[in-house]
Scaffold this motif. Sequence first.
Motif, PDB file in Angstrom:
ATOM      1  N   PHE A   1      25.075  22.594 -28.222  1.00 55.20           N
ATOM      2  CA  PHE A   1      25.101  24.044 -28.081  1.00 55.20           C
ATOM      3  C   PHE A   1      26.322  24.560 -28.821  1.00 55.20           C
ATOM      4  O   PHE A   1      27.450  24.180 -28.492  1.00 55.20           O
ATOM      5  N   ARG A   2      26.097  25.375 -29.833  1.00 55.64           N
ATOM      6  CA  ARG A   2      27.178  25.955 -30.642  1.00 55.64           C
ATOM      7  C   ARG A   2      28.180  24.912 -31.122  1.00 55.64           C
ATOM      8  O   ARG A   2      29.401  25.092 -31.012  1.00 55.64           O
ATOM      9  N   GLY A   3      27.662  23.811 -31.648  1.00 57.67           N
ATOM     10  CA  GLY A   3      28.506  22.780 -32.230  1.00 57.67           C
ATOM     11  C   GLY A   3      29.140  21.811 -31.255  1.00 57.67           C
ATOM     12  O   GLY A   3      29.905  20.941 -31.659  1.00 57.67           O
TER      13      GLY A   3
ATOM     14  N   LEU B   1      15.446  20.093 -32.505  1.00 59.85           N
ATOM     15  CA  LEU B   1      14.257  20.198 -31.670  1.00 59.85           C
ATOM     16  C   LEU B   1      14.608  21.001 -30.429  1.00 59.85           C
ATOM     17  O   LEU B   1      15.608  20.720 -29.759  1.00 59.85           O
ATOM     18  N   TYR B   2      13.793  21.987 -30.129  1.00 63.33           N
ATOM     19  CA  TYR B   2      14.028  22.880 -28.992  1.00 63.33           C
ATOM     20  C   TYR B   2      12.987  22.597 -27.919  1.00 63.33           C
ATOM     21  O   TYR B   2      11.794  22.484 -28.215  1.00 63.33           O
ATOM     22  N   THR B   3      13.463  22.470 -26.667  1.00 68.56           N
ATOM     23  CA  THR B   3      12.582  22.244 -25.518  1.00 68.56           C
ATOM     24  C   THR B   3      12.983  23.215 -24.413  1.00 68.56           C
ATOM     25  O   THR B   3      13.983  23.916 -24.519  1.00 68.56           O
ATOM     26  N   ASP B   4      12.235  23.190 -23.320  1.00 72.27           N
ATOM     27  CA  ASP B   4      12.610  23.988 -22.155  1.00 72.27           C
ATOM     28  C   ASP B   4      13.575  23.228 -21.247  1.00 72.27           C
ATOM     29  O   ASP B   4      13.901  23.687 -20.167  1.00 72.27           O
ATOM     30  N   GLN B   5      14.071  22.077 -21.702  1.00 76.83           N
ATOM     31  CA  GLN B   5      14.994  21.266 -20.906  1.00 76.83           C
ATOM     32  C   GLN B   5      16.432  21.771 -20.979  1.00 76.83           C
ATOM     33  O   GLN B   5      17.244  21.439 -20.123  1.00 76.83           O
ATOM     34  N   LEU B   6      16.760  22.530 -22.037  1.00 73.07           N
ATOM     35  CA  LEU B   6      18.133  22.954 -22.284  1.00 73.07           C
ATOM     36  C   LEU B   6      18.254  24.464 -22.174  1.00 73.07           C
ATOM     37  O   LEU B   6      17.268  25.187 -22.289  1.00 73.07           O
ATOM     38  N   PRO B   7      19.474  24.963 -22.001  1.00 73.05           N
ATOM     39  CA  PRO B   7      19.675  26.415 -21.982  1.00 73.05           C
ATOM     40  C   PRO B   7      19.247  27.040 -23.310  1.00 73.05           C
ATOM     41  O   PRO B   7      19.237  26.382 -24.351  1.00 73.05           O
TER      42      PRO B   7
END
Length: 164
Positions: free
Chosen positions: A123-125, A87-93
């Motif tokens: 992020f990247r594992g 799940l992608y949000t605007d909370q993370l880079p």
Amino acid sequence: MTARLVDFQDACEASRWRAINDAVMGGVSRGGLHGEDGVGVFAGETSLENNGGFASVRRDPEAMDLGQASGVVLRVRGDGREYQLRLYTDQLPRGAAYRAIFRPKGDEWQRVELPWHAFEAMFRGRRLPEVPALDASRIRQVGLMIVDRQTGPFRLEVVWLAEL
């Protein structure tokens, strides 16, 4: 039945998904998603060559306010391998996601429930320390990934994804 967020009974649904495989890092894994008779099929082959080992698909961005839900549920049939719902949000880079791991039994339709507390920021594992907990009202994109450090073919069938 709770609201379906993704429903492969819709003939256009499979066209909303894009592959992002380890070729972005020099790997040679391949995978994608296509529709088959009302089912979304995430399939391909993973390879550990050239430091690869993952295949993924992401749905076109679309705001999903799931703030009132307790998680998400999927109707899937797998192959015994381990998958991630991302799940992608605007909370993370950019590029980071909240992920939950699930391993559907081979060749058996089942309901997989993923409560919000099952999702961790990655992020990247790597786990991201000191980031906010997933705010389900800010989900903007969903994805599927296989990154189980195994080589060979994979196949995950998805009928729908809904609020829990």
